[in-house]
Design an enzyme around this catalytic site. Structure first.
Site, PDB file in Angstrom:
ATOM      1  N   GLU A  49       0.849  -1.200   0.000  1.00 47.48           N
ATOM      2  CA  GLU A  49       0.000   0.000   0.000  1.00 47.48           C
ATOM      3  C   GLU A  49       0.882   1.246   0.000  1.00 47.48           C
ATOM      4  OE1 GLU A  49      -2.770   2.565   3.072  1.00 47.48           O
ATOM      5  OE2 GLU A  49      -2.683   0.391   3.370  1.00 47.48           O
ATOM      6  N   ARG A  53       0.497  10.339   0.443  1.00 45.21           N
ATOM      7  CA  ARG A  53       0.864  11.403   1.397  1.00 45.21           C
ATOM      8  C   ARG A  53       2.034  12.232   0.908  1.00 45.21           C
ATOM      9  NH1 ARG A  53       0.708   8.201   7.219  1.00 45.21           N
ATOM     10  NH2 ARG A  53      -1.246   7.075   6.863  1.00 45.21           N
ATOM     11  N   THR A  76      -4.573   6.167   1.640  1.00 51.49           N
ATOM     12  CA  THR A  76      -4.895   7.571   1.930  1.00 51.49           C
ATOM     13  C   THR A  76      -5.643   8.209   0.767  1.00 51.49           C
ATOM     14  OG1 THR A  76      -2.723   7.574   3.034  1.00 51.49           O
ATOM     15  CG2 THR A  76      -4.012   9.568   3.207  1.00 51.49           C
ATOM     16  N   LYS A 136     -10.955  -1.436   6.734  1.00 55.18           N
ATOM     17  CA  LYS A 136      -9.757  -1.145   7.519  1.00 55.18           C
ATOM     18  C   LYS A 136     -10.211  -0.542   8.848  1.00 55.18           C
ATOM     19  CE  LYS A 136      -7.024   2.599   6.684  1.00 55.18           C
ATOM     20  NZ  LYS A 136      -5.881   3.418   6.223  1.00 55.18           N
TER      21      LYS A 136
END
Length: 209
Positions: A49, A53, A76, A136
């Site tokens: 993953e 960011r 994200t 998640k």
């Protein structure tokens, strides 16, 4: 919700079952992206993953996709525009820190394996309304840790989870022992500045959990 029928929850289920740990990667230097992915795959962690960011994230996804055996996704992801950019970069799955109806509907329309973040019963119910069953649990430790997920998972027995946030080598096995937990997400397997050899060693430890 006419698009729900096109979304197959078994796809994200398959991704979550490949390895016990999904490395959560923050890539500051795209020059190291490929060797980081190679080290993780060599160590037995194939599902990666890459969090959106940093400005380098999409390029990192493209480079990591060149590594044989790597299954690269974007994390994200917070809105449909990011979802599209991540998929255009070759992301094979999408992870988000939370769940909005707009993002959920966009992911379902796209048919991409989707793992949205949830923190409470309302989040899970919103996801189930969209036809989702895999989530998640984030941020896992700040949200009350294992006791909180146990309590939360009980009424939603059909759902499966990937706890992320505060999960470490020291506590990962305890999370993985929970029936509704298919895998955990963690950043400890690829710490900033670590060499490929060190990352491969950490990945082997994590893959053995």
């Amino acid at each position: 919700m006419k698009d729900v029928q096109h979304y197959d929850p078994q796809e994200i289920d398959r991704v979550m079952r490949i390895a016990p740990v999904i490395p959560v990667l923050v890539i500051d230097d795209v020059g190291h992206a490929r060797e980081t992915a190679e080290a993780l795959v060599e160590g037995g962690l194939k599902v990666l993953e890459v969090t959106l960011r940093t400005p380098q994230a999409l390029d990192a996804i493209r480079r990591m996709n060149l590594v044989p055996g790597a299954i690269v996704g974007a994390g994200t992801v917070t809105n449909p525009d990011q979802l599209k950019a991540a998929m255009d970069a070759g992301s094979e799955f999408i992870v988000s820190p939370g769940l909005t109806q707009r993002l959920g509907e966009a992911a379902i329309r796209a048919g991409v394996p989707f793992l949205p973040g949830v923190a409470n019963a309302g989040d899970i119910m919103r996801g189930m309304d969209l036809g989702l069953s895999h989530f998640k649990f984030f941020p896992a430790m700040a949200n009350g840790g294992i006791p909180a997920l146990k309590a939360l998972a009980a009424p939603f027995y059909q759902c499966r989870f990937c706890p992320t946030g505060g999960v470490s080598l020291e506590n990962a096995a305890d999370w993985l022992a929970l029936d509704p937990v298919l895998c955990v997400g963690g950043s400890w397997v690829a710490p900033k500045g670590a060499s490929p050899d060190a990352i491969a060693r950490l990945a082997r430890e994590a893959a053995a959990l």
